[in-house]
Design a protein around this motif. Sequence first.
Motif, PDB file in Angstrom:
ATOM      1  N   VAL A   5       2.329  -8.092  -1.290  1.00 28.32           N
ATOM      2  CA  VAL A   5       1.688  -7.187  -0.574  1.00 28.32           C
ATOM      3  C   VAL A   5       2.472  -6.101  -0.416  1.00 28.32           C
ATOM      4  CG1 VAL A   5       1.316  -7.258   2.109  1.00 28.32           C
ATOM      5  CG2 VAL A   5       1.150  -9.189   0.890  1.00 28.32           C
ATOM      6  N   ALA A   6       1.893  -4.868  -0.038  1.00 27.22           N
ATOM      7  CA  ALA A   6       2.445  -3.730  -0.075  1.00 27.22           C
ATOM      8  C   ALA A   6       3.528  -3.428   1.081  1.00 27.22           C
ATOM      9  CB  ALA A   6       1.374  -2.446  -0.051  1.00 27.22           C
ATOM     10  N   ARG A   7       4.756  -2.769   0.819  1.00 22.91           N
ATOM     11  CA  ARG A   7       5.664  -2.752   1.907  1.00 22.91           C
ATOM     12  C   ARG A   7       5.990  -1.252   2.214  1.00 22.91           C
ATOM     13  NH1 ARG A   7       6.783  -7.929   3.664  1.00 22.91           N
ATOM     14  NH2 ARG A   7       6.635  -9.484   1.843  1.00 22.91           N
ATOM     15  N   GLY A   8       6.632  -0.711   2.965  1.00 20.69           N
ATOM     16  CA  GLY A   8       7.193   0.443   3.158  1.00 20.69           C
ATOM     17  C   GLY A   8       6.224   1.448   3.778  1.00 20.69           C
ATOM     18  N   LEU A   9       5.364   0.821   4.850  1.00 19.76           N
ATOM     19  CA  LEU A   9       4.439   1.485   5.490  1.00 19.76           C
ATOM     20  C   LEU A   9       4.943   2.980   6.198  1.00 19.76           C
ATOM     21  CD1 LEU A   9       2.273  -1.075   7.247  1.00 19.76           C
ATOM     22  CD2 LEU A   9       1.873  -0.022   5.111  1.00 19.76           C
ATOM     23  N   ALA A  37       2.625  -4.846  11.098  1.00 20.82           N
ATOM     24  CA  ALA A  37       1.580  -3.922  11.463  1.00 20.82           C
ATOM     25  C   ALA A  37       0.487  -4.283  10.512  1.00 20.82           C
ATOM     26  CB  ALA A  37       1.974  -2.466  11.456  1.00 20.82           C
ATOM     27  N   VAL A  38      -0.624  -3.918  10.700  1.00 21.96           N
ATOM     28  CA  VAL A  38      -1.601  -4.008   9.795  1.00 21.96           C
ATOM     29  C   VAL A  38      -2.325  -2.317   9.582  1.00 21.96           C
ATOM     30  CG1 VAL A  38      -3.292  -4.700  11.613  1.00 21.96           C
ATOM     31  CG2 VAL A  38      -3.864  -5.283   9.148  1.00 21.96           C
ATOM     32  N   THR A  39      -2.806  -2.158   8.398  1.00 20.60           N
ATOM     33  CA  THR A  39      -3.400  -0.749   8.160  1.00 20.60           C
ATOM     34  C   THR A  39      -4.763  -0.977   8.063  1.00 20.60           C
ATOM     35  OG1 THR A  39      -3.068  -1.117   5.747  1.00 20.60           O
ATOM     36  CG2 THR A  39      -1.284  -0.053   6.984  1.00 20.60           C
ATOM     37  N   GLY A  40      -5.423   0.208   8.019  1.00 19.56           N
ATOM     38  CA  GLY A  40      -6.812   0.342   7.780  1.00 19.56           C
ATOM     39  C   GLY A  40      -7.469  -0.387   6.582  1.00 19.56           C
ATOM     40  N   ASN A  41      -6.395  -0.489   5.499  1.00 18.44           N
ATOM     41  CA  ASN A  41      -6.910  -1.246   4.250  1.00 18.44           C
ATOM     42  C   ASN A  41      -6.819  -2.827   4.187  1.00 18.44           C
ATOM     43  OD1 ASN A  41      -4.298  -1.308   3.745  1.00 18.44           O
ATOM     44  ND2 ASN A  41      -4.318  -0.163   1.847  1.00 18.44           N
ATOM     45  N   GLY A  42      -6.490  -3.201   5.700  1.00 24.32           N
ATOM     46  CA  GLY A  42      -6.242  -4.567   5.776  1.00 24.32           C
ATOM     47  C   GLY A  42      -4.861  -5.155   5.422  1.00 24.32           C
ATOM     48  N   THR A  43      -3.900  -4.258   5.071  1.00 26.64           N
ATOM     49  CA  THR A  43      -2.587  -4.656   4.783  1.00 26.64           C
ATOM     50  C   THR A  43      -1.676  -5.062   5.804  1.00 26.64           C
ATOM     51  OG1 THR A  43      -2.840  -3.406   2.552  1.00 26.64           O
ATOM     52  CG2 THR A  43      -0.694  -3.978   3.200  1.00 26.64           C
ATOM     53  N   TYR A  44      -1.058  -6.302   5.741  1.00 30.14           N
ATOM     54  CA  TYR A  44      -0.048  -6.727   6.838  1.00 30.14           C
ATOM     55  C   TYR A  44       1.188  -6.636   6.097  1.00 30.14           C
ATOM     56  CZ  TYR A  44       2.794 -10.174   9.117  1.00 30.14           C
ATOM     57  OH  TYR A  44       3.701 -10.903   9.897  1.00 30.14           O
ATOM     58  N   ASN A  74      -5.019 -16.895   0.240  1.00 34.10           N
ATOM     59  CA  ASN A  74      -3.602 -17.387   0.269  1.00 34.10           C
ATOM     60  C   ASN A  74      -2.877 -17.011  -1.015  1.00 34.10           C
ATOM     61  OD1 ASN A  74      -3.771 -18.180   2.727  1.00 34.10           O
ATOM     62  ND2 ASN A  74      -4.095 -20.525   1.926  1.00 34.10           N
ATOM     63  N   ALA A  75      -3.640 -16.972  -2.116  1.00 26.81           N
ATOM     64  CA  ALA A  75      -2.904 -16.858  -3.512  1.00 26.81           C
ATOM     65  C   ALA A  75      -2.646 -15.235  -3.568  1.00 26.81           C
ATOM     66  CB  ALA A  75      -3.929 -16.964  -4.569  1.00 26.81           C
ATOM     67  N   GLU A  76      -3.503 -14.313  -2.935  1.00 24.98           N
ATOM     68  CA  GLU A  76      -3.286 -12.950  -2.979  1.00 24.98           C
ATOM     69  C   GLU A  76      -2.414 -12.313  -1.974  1.00 24.98           C
ATOM     70  OE1 GLU A  76      -7.060 -10.979  -2.698  1.00 24.98           O
ATOM     71  OE2 GLU A  76      -8.072 -12.005  -4.534  1.00 24.98           O
ATOM     72  N   HIS A  77      -1.914 -13.134  -1.065  1.00 34.11           N
ATOM     73  CA  HIS A  77      -1.082 -12.685   0.051  1.00 34.11           C
ATOM     74  C   HIS A  77       0.386 -13.644  -0.035  1.00 34.11           C
ATOM     75  CE1 HIS A  77      -4.950 -11.086   0.982  1.00 34.11           C
ATOM     76  NE2 HIS A  77      -4.319 -10.130   1.590  1.00 34.11           N
ATOM     77  N   ASP A  78       1.353 -13.106  -0.195  1.00 36.06           N
ATOM     78  CA  ASP A  78       2.720 -13.781  -0.475  1.00 36.06           C
ATOM     79  C   ASP A  78       3.279 -14.018   1.006  1.00 36.06           C
ATOM     80  OD1 ASP A  78       3.818 -11.268  -0.149  1.00 36.06           O
ATOM     81  OD2 ASP A  78       4.646 -11.379  -2.003  1.00 36.06           O
ATOM     82  N   ASN A  79       2.781 -13.341   2.037  1.00 33.06           N
ATOM     83  CA  ASN A  79       3.324 -13.378   3.568  1.00 33.06           C
ATOM     84  C   ASN A  79       2.470 -13.952   4.372  1.00 33.06           C
ATOM     85  OD1 ASN A  79       1.861 -11.164   3.500  1.00 33.06           O
ATOM     86  ND2 ASN A  79       3.163  -9.946   4.514  1.00 33.06           N
ATOM     87  N   ILE A  80       1.389 -14.407   4.051  1.00 34.93           N
ATOM     88  CA  ILE A  80       0.259 -15.008   4.970  1.00 34.93           C
ATOM     89  C   ILE A  80       0.031 -16.324   4.379  1.00 34.93           C
ATOM     90  CG2 ILE A  80      -1.670 -14.955   6.222  1.00 34.93           C
ATOM     91  CD1 ILE A  80      -1.505 -11.801   5.873  1.00 34.93           C
ATOM     92  N   ASP A 328       2.275 -14.997  18.964  1.00 29.17           N
ATOM     93  CA  ASP A 328       3.214 -14.147  18.179  1.00 29.17           C
ATOM     94  C   ASP A 328       2.207 -13.068  17.342  1.00 29.17           C
ATOM     95  OD1 ASP A 328       4.637 -13.192  16.038  1.00 29.17           O
ATOM     96  OD2 ASP A 328       5.041 -15.190  15.310  1.00 29.17           O
ATOM     97  N   ALA A 329       2.724 -11.904  17.719  1.00 33.28           N
ATOM     98  CA  ALA A 329       1.774 -10.733  17.425  1.00 33.28           C
ATOM     99  C   ALA A 329       1.870 -10.626  15.743  1.00 33.28           C
ATOM    100  CB  ALA A 329       2.393  -9.331  17.799  1.00 33.28           C
ATOM    101  N   ASN A 330       2.710 -10.978  15.220  1.00 35.42           N
ATOM    102  CA  ASN A 330       2.763 -11.112  13.548  1.00 35.42           C
ATOM    103  C   ASN A 330       1.637 -11.842  13.112  1.00 35.42           C
ATOM    104  OD1 ASN A 330       5.289  -9.516  12.805  1.00 35.42           O
ATOM    105  ND2 ASN A 330       6.664 -11.043  13.673  1.00 35.42           N
ATOM    106  N   LYS A 331       1.390 -13.111  13.906  1.00 39.14           N
ATOM    107  CA  LYS A 331       0.292 -13.991  13.558  1.00 39.14           C
ATOM    108  C   LYS A 331      -0.932 -13.542  13.660  1.00 39.14           C
ATOM    109  CE  LYS A 331       2.775 -18.331  13.802  1.00 39.14           C
ATOM    110  NZ  LYS A 331       2.643 -19.694  14.048  1.00 39.14           N
ATOM    111  N   THR A 332      -1.050 -12.668  14.917  1.00 39.57           N
ATOM    112  CA  THR A 332      -2.343 -11.861  14.963  1.00 39.57           C
ATOM    113  C   THR A 332      -2.570 -10.736  14.178  1.00 39.57           C
ATOM    114  OG1 THR A 332      -2.226 -12.399  17.375  1.00 39.57           O
ATOM    115  CG2 THR A 332      -3.753 -10.644  16.663  1.00 39.57           C
ATOM    116  N   ALA A 333      -1.500  -9.951  13.839  1.00 44.42           N
ATOM    117  CA  ALA A 333      -1.843  -9.017  12.666  1.00 44.42           C
ATOM    118  C   ALA A 333      -2.057  -9.568  11.497  1.00 44.42           C
ATOM    119  CB  ALA A 333      -0.574  -8.275  12.508  1.00 44.42           C
TER     120      ALA A 333
END
Length: 438
Positions: A5-9, A37-44, A74-80, A328-333
Motif C-alpha cells: 500500500v502506498a505510503r507517505g501521503l 487516512a484515505v485518499t481519493g483513489n481509495g488508498t488507506y 485482502n491479497a492486494e492490501h497488506d494493511n487491511i 476506531d477511525a483507522n477501521k472506518t478509513a
Amino acid sequence: MRKSVARGLSAGLVAVVSLTLAACSGSGSDSGGSDGAVTGNGTYDGPKVDITFWHGWTGGAAPTLVPKLIDKFNAEHDNIVVKAVPQEWADISAKLPLAIKAGKGPDVAVLHGDDLATYAAQKLLLKADDIVDSLGYSAADFPPGVYDKGNYQGAQYAVPWSVTPLGLYVNKDVLAKASLTDIPTDKAGYEAALKALKAAGVQGEWVDGYVFTGTFEFQSLLWQFGGDLYNKDITEATFNSEAGVKALTWMRSLIDNGYSPANVAQDGNIKALLANETAFNWNGVWQTTNTAFDGLQWAAAPVPQIGDEKAVWSSSTHWVFPANKGQDANKTAAAATFVKWMNDNSAGWAETGELPGANTVRDDPSLVAKYPNLKPFIDELPYAHYETVSPGINEANALITTAINEALTGKKTPQAALDDAKAKADKILEQNRAKYGD
C-alpha cells in the motif's frame, strides 16, 4: 503476491475519518486515536487493521462471489484484512442496531435504501460526507436519484452499491401463439397484445397483489401517471391521488377484461411465464439469473409506458459506516478503502442479478457484452424511481400492498382501497415523526 500500500501521503491531507468520528463522539463514537487516512483513489495509509463486514447476500451467486472478492482485496492490501459476516437480511435488521449501540457492530455494512433513514435517525450510522468526498464520489458517479437516497436531513450517510429495476419478461413461444413477435412498448401496443393473446386462449399478464411484484408494478404505474407515494416532506401519503387510482384501476382492468386470472398467488405470475401459460411478467432484474429460464425462448425489455411518462420502480443497496460506540477511525478509513475497491471491481456483481451502482463499471460496454440480458434494465435507469427516504417508512409502505391486494381481489374498489390505506399511512407517518423527530 501481496501488493504494498502506498505510503507517505502529502502533508496537507486531512484525516477526514478522524474528523468524522470526532464530530460523532457525542453519540457514542470516538476517534480511537487515528493516524490513518484515505485518499481519493481509495488508498488507506494507516496501521494494519482487521475490519468486519456485515451483509445479507446468502443466496444465488453471492455466497461464492463475495468471498472471492474479499480474498482478492485482502491479497492486494497488506494493511487491511476484511472479515465478512453473512447472515439473513431479517437477522441483520434485528441484530445490527443493538450491536452498534454496544460497540460490537461491523465496521462496514450494506443496507437497502428504505432502511437508511431509519438507521440515520437513530444515530446508528456515521455521517459520511467527508468520507464520500475523500473517495472522490458525487451524485454524478451513480444512476440519477440513487445517491440522494443516502442523504438524511442534509447529511450523506451512504455510498450506493447496486440497483435492481423492474422490467418486462416475455415468453416468446407464448407470444407466438397469437402470431406476435414484437414486444410492446406503450399502452396501445401492450393492450393490443393482451387482446390478441386472449383471442388465442392465453391470459397474457397474470397480475398479483403481493410485494413481489404487484406492488412494484403499481408504483411504476403511479409514477408513469404523474403521481408519487408521499408528499415532499413525507408527512402525508399521496398514493390515493388520481394517478394512483388510474394505476390500480388499470391493474384491475387486466382481470376484468380477462387478460389475467383472479387471485393470482404469490409468485404465480413468474411461475406461469416459466410454464408457458402467460406471455408477460413485470419482474426485477434479479430474474435474469434464474436458471429456470434455461431452454425457454424469452426476452427482457423495459416495462411498457402505460401512463403519460416513462417511469419504473427500482430498489437500491448502499454501503454504510456504523457509528459503533468507541469506533476506531483507522477501521472506518480502511472500510472506506474497501468500499471504493468493491465498487471499482463490481462488474461481476451482475451474476447476482443486480446492476452495479458505479457508472464507470455499469457503462463499460464489456458488461453488456458479457451479460446482454441486462441492457433493457440499464436503459431504464435514467427514469427509475427509488425508495422513499423517511424513518420507519416500511410500515406505511406495507399498507400499499394491502390496498393493491384488496382491489385486485375485488374486496374494495381501487379508490376505496387506496383511501383506506392512505388514512392509516398518515397515522403511521405522524407516529414516526413523534418517534424519530421531524
